[in-house]
Design a protein around this motif. Structure first.
Motif, mmCIF file in Angstrom:
data_model
loop_
_atom_site.group_PDB
_atom_site.id
_atom_site.type_symbol
_atom_site.label_atom_id
_atom_site.label_comp_id
_atom_site.label_asym_id
_atom_site.label_seq_id
_atom_site.Cartn_x
_atom_site.Cartn_y
_atom_site.Cartn_z
ATOM 1 N N SER A 22 74.089 28.422 -2.826
ATOM 2 C CA SER A 22 73.271 27.520 -3.727
ATOM 3 C C SER A 22 74.150 26.793 -4.849
ATOM 4 N N SER A 24 73.333 25.822 -7.453
ATOM 5 C CA SER A 24 72.923 26.209 -8.806
ATOM 6 C C SER A 24 73.425 27.473 -9.218
ATOM 7 N N HIS A 26 72.128 30.302 -8.380
ATOM 8 C CA HIS A 26 71.184 30.958 -7.947
ATOM 9 C C HIS A 26 70.799 31.533 -6.466
ATOM 10 N N THR A 29 65.396 31.449 -6.391
ATOM 11 C CA THR A 29 64.508 30.892 -7.400
ATOM 12 C C THR A 29 63.006 30.987 -7.114
ATOM 13 N N SER A 49 64.749 33.384 -11.908
ATOM 14 C CA SER A 49 65.904 33.267 -10.935
ATOM 15 C C SER A 49 66.832 34.064 -10.854
ATOM 16 N N ILE A 50 67.205 34.693 -9.712
ATOM 17 C CA ILE A 50 68.178 35.767 -9.532
ATOM 18 C C ILE A 50 69.765 35.009 -9.381
ATOM 19 N N ALA A 51 70.893 35.327 -9.891
ATOM 20 C CA ALA A 51 71.875 34.893 -9.795
ATOM 21 C C ALA A 51 72.712 35.402 -8.696
ATOM 22 N N GLU A 52 73.785 34.814 -8.026
ATOM 23 C CA GLU A 52 74.715 35.435 -6.921
ATOM 24 C C GLU A 52 75.319 36.767 -7.615
ATOM 25 N N GLU A 54 73.933 39.423 -8.881
ATOM 26 C CA GLU A 54 73.296 39.842 -9.730
ATOM 27 C C GLU A 54 72.539 41.292 -9.548
ATOM 28 N N ARG A 56 69.256 42.615 -11.124
ATOM 29 C CA ARG A 56 67.994 42.581 -11.718
ATOM 30 C C ARG A 56 67.212 43.506 -11.712
ATOM 31 N N SER A 219 73.400 40.554 -4.190
ATOM 32 C CA SER A 219 72.261 40.513 -5.218
ATOM 33 C C SER A 219 71.344 41.445 -5.030
#
Length: 267
Positions: A22, A24, A26, A29, A49-52, A54, A56, A219
């Motif tokens: 992505s 972005s 992320h 999303t 949104s969740i990042a690469e 990450e 969470r 992720s």
């Protein structure tokens, strides 16, 4: 079905599946996501949104919409409105199996493993190459397959249990095996629902280390109630309440948010 004994850890990646990235940064999303059941909004206009790479953690009181959110991401539940994009690909209209193929893996709260099979056999049948009637007929137990199984078993701390029938594992080991079964499928995003529920304190510590290690290359979205465990793993915490985003930030930030204390941590 023969079993395998891992003699040493391997650096071989389980599955190499080329996927788009992505722009972005992320991997996931979610925008304006809503789902209603008989007029009740279980998730209400939620965006996150969740990042690469990450890790969470999503927390919140019972009925906050946490599991329903994961159900919608993996395609088990279809949203009433809103968008879920995984690396730019809209997921809301895709069936579950296609979402898995895109690179999203889901682990439910109760382990779903084949207890009459060994650890090695559970990992083997989870390989994408073994799925489907024709694939299973022509599936070959190559050296590459053996190395994948040994590598994953090492990662999930079950390398010395490959011959063990899965029904004889401890509760925590069964949870690790199911995570390993997901890893053999090569997902880029793992969704885990209360992965340490019912575990011993030592198993919780080991699971924290396992998830942090997995997050070096993937992720993860983890639903959890154990705040000590949350503190030990979370890059970022999202707090849901009545289907809406209540608070988001570091563990310290959400723990000191008066709204979170009032509706969740204060009880």
């Amino acid at each position: 079905m023969p079993t395998f004994i891992a003699e040493k850890p391997h650096t071989l990646a389980p599955i190499a599946i080329p996927r788009a990235t992505s722009p972005s940064g992320h991997i996931l999303t979610v925008e304006n996501l809503t789902v209603s059941f008989d007029g009740f909004k279980a998730v209400d206009n939620l965006s996150l949104s969740i990042a690469e790479k990450e890790l969470r953690v999503i927390i919140g009181p019972n009925g906050a919409g946490k599991t329903t959110l994961l159900d919608m991401i993996c395609g088990k539940t279809k949203p009433s409105s809103g968008s879920i994009r995984f690396r730019g690909i809209e997921l809301t209209h895709l069936p579950e199996f296609k979402i898995v193929r895109k690179g999203v893996g889901r682990k439910f709260q109760t382990p779903s493993i084949y207890e009459d099979l060994t650890v090695a056999e559970n990992l083997e049948i989870s390989l994408p190459e073994a799925h489907g009637i024709w694939a299973s007929i022509f599936f070959k137990r190559t050296q590459h397959v053996k190395e994948i199984i040994e590598n994953v078993a090492q990662e999930i701390m079950l390398a010395d249990q490959l011959r063990t029938k899965s029904g004889k594992l401890s509760h925590g080991q069964k949870q690790w095996l199911e995570i390993g079964m997901l890893l053999t499928q090569g997902p880029d995003l793992l969704l885990l629902d209360e992965p340490v529920a019912g575990m011993s304190p030592r198993e919780r510590e080991q699971t924290a280390e396992l998830l942090k290690k997995i997050a070096l290359g993937k992720s993860l979205v983890v639903i959890e109630h154990d705040m000590d465990f949350v503190k030990s793993i979370a890059n970022k915490v999202t707090v849901l309440h009545q289907g809406k985003l209540l608070s988001e930030g570091s563990v310290d930030q959400v723990q000191n948010d008066p709204r979170v204390i009032e509706v969740y941590l204060g009880h």
